[in-house]
Design a protein around this motif. Structure first.
Motif: not given
Length: 277
Positions: A6-11, A13-18, A37-38, A111-116
């Motif tokens: 779970q952590v690997l998948a979400v992190v 995606v978050g890292a690439v999109c961020g 898209l993020t 930017f803030m929506a993706g970060a949130a």
């Protein structure tokens, strides 16, 4: 191994999109597009990873009631930060020099929506929720809040005071909001409303990440305890105080609704999430 996947998948995606969102931060329209898209991709990956590994309905991201919860969180976040700015303004620490950049504010929406979304999925959807299973609500809140605050020490203009403030006012408050509702939509809306008001409306620095260009061209000056200094108003005493007060309110709601998970009985959290629906 289930939490690891779970952590690997979400992190991931978050890292690439961020990184992608940061790369186009100066282009408001690309920032809005990548931010959107993020949001979509992160939610889909979280639902897929958690649903597949835990073999349950992902009730914390249920579609039913999502718009209302997002709106309530948005209102709370904007009102909370507006109160912070109002207090700083009355003490002479916040000055508006004129209108800022409407297109800059548009870019900050994405930017803030993706970060949130990515931060709430990682820190509340995964870290808080998984720790709560074994250690209960209060320890999970303290631990996840501390990690959340520490993660902001990597920012450009980070300060120790800012990291501590974030741990209390954001890490604690957002985890408590999740505990009260057993839904990620309210903390996502609150997180976005707070960050967008701070940057897209009032034009102040967010979490030591550098200058922003929102609807207002403004600046802060004065004692760091009041204004937050180079970290931004999140490190002010007012932000910390209001965040702590909301944390208490959300925890009171969580206790009233029977959503507090005691230590060693935390395996009941998924049942609580289902009942909350």
């Amino acid at each position: 191994m289930k939490p690891v996947w779970q952590v690997l998948a979400v992190v991931l995606v978050g890292a690439v999109c961020g990184r992608s969102a940061t790369a186009v931060q100066d282009n408001p329209w690309l920032s809005l597009l990548l931010g959107s898209l993020t949001v979509v991709l992160s939610v889909l990956v979280y639902r897929w990873a958690v649903g597949r590994t835990e073999r349950r309905p992902v009730t914390e991201l249920a579609r039913e009631g999502a718009p209302g919860s997002l709106l309530r969180g948005l209102v709370i976040g904007v009102a909370m930060f507006g109160s912070v700015i109002a207090n700083i303004y009355f003490l002479g620490g916040y000055k508006v020099h004129g209108f800022g950049s409407p297109t800059g504010a548009i870019g900050l929406v994405g930017f803030m929506a993706g970060a949130a979304v990515t931060e709430e999925l990682m820190f509340r959807g995964l870290l808080f929720r998984l720790v709560e299973r074994g250690l209960g609500t209060y320890i999970a809140l303290a631990l996840s809040g501390t990690v959340f605050g520490a993660s902001h020490l990597l920012n450009k203009d980070a300060t120790l005071l800012g990291g501590v403030a974030i741990a209390i006012e954001a890490g604690g408050m957002l985890a408590a909001a999740y505990a009260a509702t057993r839904s990620l939509w309210l903390p996502i809306g609150l997180h976005f409303g707070w960050n967008f008001a701070e940057s897209g409306i009032f034009g102040t620095e967010v979490s030591g990440n550098g200058d922003t260009h929102g609807l207002l061209d403004a600046s802060t000056s004065g004692a760091k305890l009041i204004t937050g200094g180079e970290f931004g108003p999140e490190a002010s005493v007012y932000a910390t105080l209001f965040g702590a007060l909301l944390t208490v309110v959300f925890l009171w709601l969580a206790r009233r609704r029977g959503h507090i998970v005691p230590r060693r009985r935390a395996e009941r959290v998924d049942a609580l999430a289902t009942l909350a629906r």
